[in-house]
Design a protein around this motif. Structure first.
Motif, mmCIF file in Angstrom:
data_model
loop_
_atom_site.group_PDB
_atom_site.id
_atom_site.type_symbol
_atom_site.label_atom_id
_atom_site.label_comp_id
_atom_site.label_asym_id
_atom_site.label_seq_id
_atom_site.Cartn_x
_atom_site.Cartn_y
_atom_site.Cartn_z
ATOM 1 N N TYR A 134 44.332 4.378 -28.724
ATOM 2 C CA TYR A 134 43.321 5.315 -28.318
ATOM 3 C C TYR A 134 42.601 5.931 -29.331
ATOM 4 C CZ TYR A 134 47.016 7.933 -30.485
ATOM 5 O OH TYR A 134 48.111 8.424 -31.366
ATOM 6 N N CYS A 135 41.710 7.003 -29.048
ATOM 7 C CA CYS A 135 40.822 7.570 -30.173
ATOM 8 C C CYS A 135 41.724 9.068 -30.026
ATOM 9 C CB CYS A 135 39.500 7.891 -29.544
ATOM 10 S SG CYS A 135 38.606 9.153 -30.721
ATOM 11 N N PRO A 136 42.359 9.714 -31.271
ATOM 12 C CA PRO A 136 42.896 10.628 -31.250
ATOM 13 C C PRO A 136 42.035 11.951 -31.066
ATOM 14 C CG PRO A 136 42.728 9.851 -33.324
ATOM 15 C CD PRO A 136 42.548 8.767 -32.482
ATOM 16 N N VAL A 137 40.627 11.846 -31.585
ATOM 17 C CA VAL A 137 39.978 13.011 -31.432
ATOM 18 C C VAL A 137 39.448 13.181 -30.117
ATOM 19 C CG1 VAL A 137 37.521 13.891 -31.955
ATOM 20 C CG2 VAL A 137 39.186 12.755 -33.658
ATOM 21 N N GLU A 138 39.128 12.269 -29.317
ATOM 22 C CA GLU A 138 38.564 12.379 -27.903
ATOM 23 C C GLU A 138 39.598 12.413 -26.805
ATOM 24 O OE1 GLU A 138 34.400 10.790 -28.008
ATOM 25 O OE2 GLU A 138 35.697 9.172 -28.809
ATOM 26 N N GLN A 139 40.782 11.833 -27.200
ATOM 27 C CA GLN A 139 41.776 11.673 -26.092
ATOM 28 C C GLN A 139 43.056 12.462 -26.237
ATOM 29 O OE1 GLN A 139 40.875 6.876 -26.112
ATOM 30 N NE2 GLN A 139 42.121 7.292 -24.360
ATOM 31 N N ALA A 180 36.618 2.473 -36.607
ATOM 32 C CA ALA A 180 36.212 3.483 -36.465
ATOM 33 C C ALA A 180 35.846 3.680 -34.790
ATOM 34 C CB ALA A 180 35.006 3.842 -37.047
ATOM 35 N N CYS A 181 36.145 4.572 -34.401
ATOM 36 C CA CYS A 181 36.020 4.701 -32.811
ATOM 37 C C CYS A 181 34.215 4.624 -32.590
ATOM 38 C CB CYS A 181 36.305 6.202 -32.269
ATOM 39 S SG CYS A 181 35.698 6.582 -30.746
ATOM 40 N N PRO A 182 34.082 3.802 -31.772
ATOM 41 C CA PRO A 182 32.423 3.452 -31.515
ATOM 42 C C PRO A 182 31.658 4.648 -31.196
ATOM 43 C CG PRO A 182 33.702 1.738 -30.296
ATOM 44 C CD PRO A 182 34.792 2.752 -30.942
ATOM 45 N N ARG A 183 32.316 5.748 -30.753
ATOM 46 C CA ARG A 183 31.577 6.969 -30.210
ATOM 47 C C ARG A 183 31.598 7.820 -31.194
ATOM 48 N NH1 ARG A 183 33.919 6.885 -24.458
ATOM 49 N NH2 ARG A 183 35.746 8.099 -25.712
ATOM 50 N N CYS A 184 32.919 8.299 -31.782
ATOM 51 C CA CYS A 184 33.258 9.508 -32.585
ATOM 52 C C CYS A 184 33.247 9.200 -33.819
ATOM 53 C CB CYS A 184 33.989 10.600 -31.940
ATOM 54 S SG CYS A 184 35.576 10.053 -32.297
ATOM 55 N N GLY A 185 33.788 7.942 -34.050
ATOM 56 C CA GLY A 185 33.880 7.656 -35.768
ATOM 57 C C GLY A 185 35.361 7.816 -36.242
ATOM 58 N N LEU A 229 40.610 4.255 -20.248
ATOM 59 C CA LEU A 229 40.975 5.702 -20.566
ATOM 60 C C LEU A 229 40.246 6.113 -21.797
ATOM 61 C CD1 LEU A 229 45.006 5.397 -20.279
ATOM 62 C CD2 LEU A 229 43.492 6.503 -18.886
ATOM 63 N N TRP A 230 39.953 5.184 -22.675
ATOM 64 C CA TRP A 230 38.940 5.607 -23.722
ATOM 65 C C TRP A 230 37.692 5.950 -23.140
ATOM 66 C CZ3 TRP A 230 34.611 3.240 -25.603
ATOM 67 C CH2 TRP A 230 33.897 3.919 -26.906
ATOM 68 N N GLU A 231 37.015 5.274 -22.382
ATOM 69 C CA GLU A 231 35.690 5.815 -21.578
ATOM 70 C C GLU A 231 35.929 6.988 -20.819
ATOM 71 O OE1 GLU A 231 33.535 3.248 -22.166
ATOM 72 O OE2 GLU A 231 31.970 4.676 -21.173
HETATM 73 ZN ZN LIG Z 1 36.320 8.937 -30.649
#
Ligand SMILES: [Zn+2]
Length: 286
Positions: free
Chosen positions: A265-270, A245-250, A184-186
């Motif tokens: 989950y990453c709250p910014v991206e998901q 930190a999210c490896p993609r957006c921090g 889901l993160w991907e």
């Molecule tokens: Zn992220």
């Protein structure tokens, strides 16, 4: 928690190291672990292992060479089982042992289970029996390699949240509590989006996200030798990484906790910047 990538590498390694090895004797210290009576487990004595394969999260040990009728040992590891080959035989006092196949060359194929519960099981099945078995016949399409886009869309076209939906083996097979977070993160999809609400572009992102399963298998191919260890070096980026930190957006990876598992989950991206509160969610999920 062995899921598709972990069971795939287990089947590959067991198939490679055990092919040709003859079973000398069988033991089932975990009496309830053998779910079939006919043929009996002892039918494997004198038979050679011809290979191993994987179906969903289940390894299958094959006895398809030689004069005897083809037999398959279907194994369900549940949440805490391990299927491994050892150079020496287990002590009979090892309370984790569920099923032991003692090989003529001195090695042993051992189904063990960690923890106190006895849930892992095996079924010894005749030719065609694996495909006809309830656990197998009801499986959705394999999550890896990803099903074609239209088949994937059909498999998840259900008004259920993606997190439990993708873990439902009848919808799509192979994904559990660890890899669902990664997929889901991907795909940059909210775990609380419903399967039936996905647009075509989101189904495509999910399709692309399933590639993490194949990448994990490649990682295991590099990292793991002949013997699959008790604890695999799982290449997870978000699962159980709350506070990091999210490896993609921090952004900071968030978590929702349940009785027996957690979701990350990453709250910014998901989730569009929203941090999902446990209390609200536990009610929402009922
Ligand atoms: Zn992220």
């Amino acid at each position: 928690m062995p899921e598709l990538p972990e069971v795939e590498i287990t089947a590959r390694r067991l198939g490679a190291t055990l092919a040709g090895a003859e079973v000398e004797s069988t033991l089932a210290p975990g009496m309830v672990a053998v779910k079939t009576l006919d043929p009996p487990l002892a039918a494997l004595e004198g038979r050679a292992i011809s290979g191993a394969r994987r179906i969903g999260k289940m390894p299958v040990i094959e006895f398809r060479a030689g004069d005897g009728e083809p037999l398959d040992l279907l194994v369900h590891l549940m949440s805490a089982g391990r299927l491994q080959a050892f150079d020496k035989r287990a002590s009979l006092k090892d309370r984790r042992s569920r099923v032991l196949l003692r090989l003529a060359d001195g090695r042993e194929l051992r189904l063990r289970e960690f923890g106190t519960k006895q849930r892992a099981w095996v079924k010894l099945l005749r030719d065609g029996g694996v495909e006809a078995d309830d656990m197998v016949a009801t499986l959705g399409p394999e999550a890896w390699p990803a099903p074609p886009l239209d088949a994937l869309a059909a498999a998840i076209d259900q008004p259920r949240h993606l997190h439990p939906l993708l873990r439902d083996q009848r919808a799509i097979s192979g994904i559990g509590r660890s890899w669902v977070d990664e997929v889901l993160w991907e795909a940059r999809l909210s775990p609380f989006k419903k399967g039936s609400e996905l647009g075509a572009d989101e189904v495509e992102r999910l399709y692309d996200g399933l590639a993490v399963l194949g990448q994990a298998i490649e990682h295991y191919e590099e990292a793991i030798g002949d013997q699959v260890p008790d604890k695999l070096p799982m290449p997870l980026q978000v699962h159980r990484r709350e506070g990091e930190a999210c490896p993609r957006c921090g952004a900071t990876i968030e978590a929702v906790y349940y009785a027996e598992h957690q979701m990350n989950y990453c709250p910014v991206e998901q989730t569009g910047g929203r941090v999902l509160k446990d209390r609200r969610l536990s009610r929402l999920l009922k």
